[in-house]
Design a protein around this motif. Structure first.
Motif, PDB file in Angstrom:
ATOM      1  N   PHE A  86       0.855  -1.190   0.000  1.00 47.40           N
ATOM      2  CA  PHE A  86       0.000   0.000   0.000  1.00 47.40           C
ATOM      3  C   PHE A  86       0.887   1.234   0.000  1.00 47.40           C
ATOM      4  CE2 PHE A  86       0.687  -0.964   4.485  1.00 47.40           C
ATOM      5  CZ  PHE A  86       0.858   0.257   5.082  1.00 47.40           C
ATOM      6  N   LEU A  87       0.278   2.378  -0.313  1.00 45.09           N
ATOM      7  CA  LEU A  87       1.007   3.638  -0.388  1.00 45.09           C
ATOM      8  C   LEU A  87       0.314   4.679   0.492  1.00 45.09           C
ATOM      9  CD1 LEU A  87       1.202   3.796  -4.309  1.00 45.09           C
ATOM     10  CD2 LEU A  87       2.930   2.837  -2.763  1.00 45.09           C
ATOM     11  N   VAL A  88       1.114   5.593   1.039  1.00 40.07           N
ATOM     12  CA  VAL A  88       0.563   6.693   1.826  1.00 40.07           C
ATOM     13  C   VAL A  88       1.204   7.985   1.339  1.00 40.07           C
ATOM     14  CG1 VAL A  88       0.145   7.600   4.136  1.00 40.07           C
ATOM     15  CG2 VAL A  88       0.414   5.137   3.830  1.00 40.07           C
ATOM     16  N   THR A  89       0.385   8.995   1.094  1.00 34.33           N
ATOM     17  CA  THR A  89       0.921  10.275   0.630  1.00 34.33           C
ATOM     18  C   THR A  89       0.544  11.365   1.648  1.00 34.33           C
ATOM     19  OG1 THR A  89      -0.993  11.143  -0.603  1.00 34.33           O
ATOM     20  CG2 THR A  89       0.352   9.489  -1.714  1.00 34.33           C
ATOM     21  N   PRO A  90       1.446  12.312   1.918  1.00 31.89           N
ATOM     22  CA  PRO A  90       1.114  13.349   2.903  1.00 31.89           C
ATOM     23  C   PRO A  90       0.086  14.358   2.384  1.00 31.89           C
ATOM     24  CG  PRO A  90       3.309  13.722   1.980  1.00 31.89           C
ATOM     25  CD  PRO A  90       2.829  12.405   1.436  1.00 31.89           C
ATOM     26  N   GLY A  91       0.072  14.577   1.069  1.00 33.14           N
ATOM     27  CA  GLY A  91      -0.905  15.456   0.424  1.00 33.14           C
ATOM     28  C   GLY A  91      -1.237  14.815  -0.910  1.00 33.14           C
ATOM     29  N   PHE A 101      -2.726   5.598  -8.551  1.00 34.20           N
ATOM     30  CA  PHE A 101      -3.768   4.798  -9.207  1.00 34.20           C
ATOM     31  C   PHE A 101      -3.151   3.800 -10.193  1.00 34.20           C
ATOM     32  CE2 PHE A 101      -7.129   8.090  -8.197  1.00 34.20           C
ATOM     33  CZ  PHE A 101      -8.017   7.217  -7.598  1.00 34.20           C
ATOM     34  N   ALA A 102      -2.097   4.237 -10.884  1.00 34.79           N
ATOM     35  CA  ALA A 102      -1.497   3.391 -11.918  1.00 34.79           C
ATOM     36  C   ALA A 102      -0.901   2.105 -11.341  1.00 34.79           C
ATOM     37  CB  ALA A 102      -0.425   4.165 -12.684  1.00 34.79           C
ATOM     38  N   THR A 103      -0.533   2.115 -10.058  1.00 37.28           N
ATOM     39  CA  THR A 103       0.036   0.896  -9.467  1.00 37.28           C
ATOM     40  C   THR A 103      -1.037  -0.150  -9.179  1.00 37.28           C
ATOM     41  OG1 THR A 103      -0.222   1.616  -7.163  1.00 37.28           O
ATOM     42  CG2 THR A 103       1.840   2.230  -8.279  1.00 37.28           C
ATOM     43  N   GLY A 104      -2.276   0.302  -9.033  1.00 40.20           N
ATOM     44  CA  GLY A 104      -3.335  -0.630  -8.656  1.00 40.20           C
ATOM     45  C   GLY A 104      -3.327  -0.970  -7.170  1.00 40.20           C
ATOM     46  N   LEU A 105      -2.386  -0.404  -6.413  1.00 36.46           N
ATOM     47  CA  LEU A 105      -2.316  -0.684  -4.971  1.00 36.46           C
ATOM     48  C   LEU A 105      -3.319   0.186  -4.220  1.00 36.46           C
ATOM     49  CD1 LEU A 105       1.551  -0.677  -4.320  1.00 36.46           C
ATOM     50  CD2 LEU A 105       0.023  -2.663  -4.439  1.00 36.46           C
ATOM     51  N   PRO A 106      -3.802  -0.290  -3.060  1.00 36.72           N
ATOM     52  CA  PRO A 106      -4.579   0.603  -2.212  1.00 36.72           C
ATOM     53  C   PRO A 106      -3.682   1.725  -1.712  1.00 36.72           C
ATOM     54  CG  PRO A 106      -4.156  -1.475  -1.065  1.00 36.72           C
ATOM     55  CD  PRO A 106      -3.615  -1.625  -2.468  1.00 36.72           C
ATOM     56  N   PHE A 107      -4.231   2.919  -1.585  1.00 41.79           N
ATOM     57  CA  PHE A 107      -3.418   4.005  -1.039  1.00 41.79           C
ATOM     58  C   PHE A 107      -4.251   4.979  -0.235  1.00 41.79           C
ATOM     59  CE2 PHE A 107      -4.341   7.512  -4.036  1.00 41.79           C
ATOM     60  CZ  PHE A 107      -4.906   6.821  -5.098  1.00 41.79           C
ATOM     61  N   LEU A 108      -3.559   5.629   0.710  1.00 39.20           N
ATOM     62  CA  LEU A 108      -4.181   6.602   1.598  1.00 39.20           C
ATOM     63  C   LEU A 108      -3.622   7.968   1.241  1.00 39.20           C
ATOM     64  CD1 LEU A 108      -3.606   4.710   5.001  1.00 39.20           C
ATOM     65  CD2 LEU A 108      -5.592   4.536   3.478  1.00 39.20           C
ATOM     66  N   PRO A 109      -4.366   8.773   0.474  1.00 41.28           N
ATOM     67  CA  PRO A 109      -3.878  10.101   0.133  1.00 41.28           C
ATOM     68  C   PRO A 109      -4.133  11.076   1.280  1.00 41.28           C
ATOM     69  CG  PRO A 109      -5.997   9.716  -0.920  1.00 41.28           C
ATOM     70  CD  PRO A 109      -5.655   8.463  -0.147  1.00 41.28           C
ATOM     71  N   GLY A 110      -3.209  11.988   1.469  1.00 39.67           N
ATOM     72  CA  GLY A 110      -3.328  12.940   2.568  1.00 39.67           C
ATOM     73  C   GLY A 110      -4.273  14.083   2.248  1.00 39.67           C
ATOM     74  N   ALA A 111      -5.056  14.463   3.261  1.00 40.62           N
ATOM     75  CA  ALA A 111      -5.936  15.635   3.162  1.00 40.62           C
ATOM     76  C   ALA A 111      -5.945  16.313   4.525  1.00 40.62           C
ATOM     77  CB  ALA A 111      -7.354  15.209   2.790  1.00 40.62           C
ATOM     78  N   ALA A 112      -6.012  17.640   4.518  1.00 40.33           N
ATOM     79  CA  ALA A 112      -6.061  18.373   5.787  1.00 40.33           C
ATOM     80  C   ALA A 112      -7.296  19.243   5.905  1.00 40.33           C
ATOM     81  CB  ALA A 112      -4.803  19.230   5.945  1.00 40.33           C
ATOM     82  N   THR A 113      -8.066  19.360   4.812  1.00 36.84           N
ATOM     83  CA  THR A 113      -9.247  20.235   4.836  1.00 36.84           C
ATOM     84  C   THR A 113     -10.456  19.509   4.232  1.00 36.84           C
ATOM     85  OG1 THR A 113      -8.916  21.136   2.616  1.00 36.84           O
ATOM     86  CG2 THR A 113      -7.753  22.251   4.428  1.00 36.84           C
ATOM     87  N   VAL A 114     -11.624  20.097   4.452  1.00 38.56           N
ATOM     88  CA  VAL A 114     -12.861  19.522   3.902  1.00 38.56           C
ATOM     89  C   VAL A 114     -12.813  19.533   2.374  1.00 38.56           C
ATOM     90  CG1 VAL A 114     -15.356  19.851   3.719  1.00 38.56           C
ATOM     91  CG2 VAL A 114     -14.213  20.139   5.927  1.00 38.56           C
ATOM     92  N   SER A 115     -12.321  20.626   1.794  1.00 39.29           N
ATOM     93  CA  SER A 115     -12.285  20.696   0.328  1.00 39.29           C
ATOM     94  C   SER A 115     -11.346  19.641  -0.258  1.00 39.29           C
ATOM     95  CB  SER A 115     -11.832  22.088  -0.132  1.00 39.29           C
ATOM     96  OG  SER A 115     -12.798  23.040   0.230  1.00 39.29           O
ATOM     97  N   GLU A 116     -10.193  19.444   0.385  1.00 36.91           N
ATOM     98  CA  GLU A 116      -9.268  18.396  -0.098  1.00 36.91           C
ATOM     99  C   GLU A 116      -9.925  17.023   0.001  1.00 36.91           C
ATOM    100  OE1 GLU A 116      -5.412  20.944   1.430  1.00 36.91           O
ATOM    101  OE2 GLU A 116      -5.710  18.932   2.238  1.00 36.91           O
ATOM    102  N   ALA A 117     -10.605  16.789   1.101  1.00 38.90           N
ATOM    103  CA  ALA A 117     -11.277  15.488   1.271  1.00 38.90           C
ATOM    104  C   ALA A 117     -12.363  15.312   0.209  1.00 38.90           C
ATOM    105  CB  ALA A 117     -11.867  15.396   2.670  1.00 38.90           C
ATOM    106  N   MET A 118     -13.100  16.388  -0.088  1.00 39.49           N
ATOM    107  CA  MET A 118     -14.164  16.293  -1.098  1.00 39.49           C
ATOM    108  C   MET A 118     -13.605  16.022  -2.488  1.00 39.49           C
ATOM    109  SD  MET A 118     -16.734  19.288   0.291  1.00 39.49           S
ATOM    110  CE  MET A 118     -17.729  19.314  -1.198  1.00 39.49           C
TER     111      MET A 118
END
Ligand code: ELE
Length: 208
Positions: A86-91, A101-118
């Motif tokens: 799996f992959l984790v990104t800070p932002g 996405f191209a790796t096909g692995l699950p990943f946790l992208p970083g978000a710090a605000t509501v707009s980023e999460a949306m």
């Protein structure tokens, strides 16, 4: 291991690990596993990180190894090739998301605000890293986000301690918390694996 949700299920705490020596990777992973922790995030902050990921993937089958600090699109492919699950990104920039996405692995992208999460939800991502958690409002901020965005799940990371972790884990939109406290710099330098195992034991029994 197919979705971000699966990653969050593994353990209440996702250890974020910064290694200076590739040969420490296997004993560190084994110590975490002995303490009941079933996932490890090895950050791409040091030159040995990819080698460390490869060693854990090959030699410690009981723990799921991921790559953290994925900040460039090419990191995603390099981590996948090394054996990351799996992959984790800070932002989350568009190009880093495309690379992940191209790796096909699950990943946790970083978000710090509501707009980023949306924005991430618009791209089909429902499991995110909330970073930097404490500096971005901590557990009260995540609790507020659960109101309008109840379908998102988070792994808050950044400034979390054994004392503050339970406040996050009690929230309905938190699957696990991330942190470096299981592998303190001085314990790594001294190869104090008993201490790492003890910290892991404490973390793996946190309620959620
Ligand atoms: O390296 C990355 O990709 C990051 O996003 C940052 C880390 O997750 C935090 O630095 C966690 O560190 P602590 O606050 O010490 O628990």
């Amino acid at each position: 291991m197919t979705t971000g949700r699966d990653v969050l299920e593994l353990s209440p705490v996702l250890p974020v690990v910064v290694l200076d020596r590739a040969e420490d990777a296997v004993p560190v992973a084994e110590s975490l596993l002995a303490g009941g922790i079933r996932a490890i995030e090895l950050t791409l902050r040091t030159p040995v990180a990819l080698e460390a990921i490869a060693r854990v993937a090959a030699e410690v089958p009981g723990i799921v190894v991921g790559a953290g600090t994925v900040t460039r699109p090419e990191h995603a492919r390099q981590a996948a090739d090394a054996g990351a699950s799996f992959l984790v990104t800070p932002g989350a920039t568009d190009s880093v998301l495309d690379g992940a996405f191209a790796t096909g692995l699950p990943f946790l992208p970083g978000a710090a605000t509501v707009s980023e999460a949306m924005r991430l939800a618009e791209r089909g991502l429902d499991t995110l890293k909330f970073f930097p958690a404490e500096a971005s409002g901590g557990a009260p901020a995540l609790s507020a986000i659960a109101g309008p965005l109840p379908d998102l799940r988070f792994c808050p990371t950044g400034g979390i301690t054994p004392a503050s972790a339970p406040r996050y884990l009690a929230l309905p939109n938190v699957g696990c918390v991330g942190g470096t406290w299981l592998t303190p710099k001085d314990a790594l330098a001294a190869r104090d694996y008993a201490r790492i195992e003890a910290l892991a034991k404490e973390a793996s029994t946190l309620e959620r």
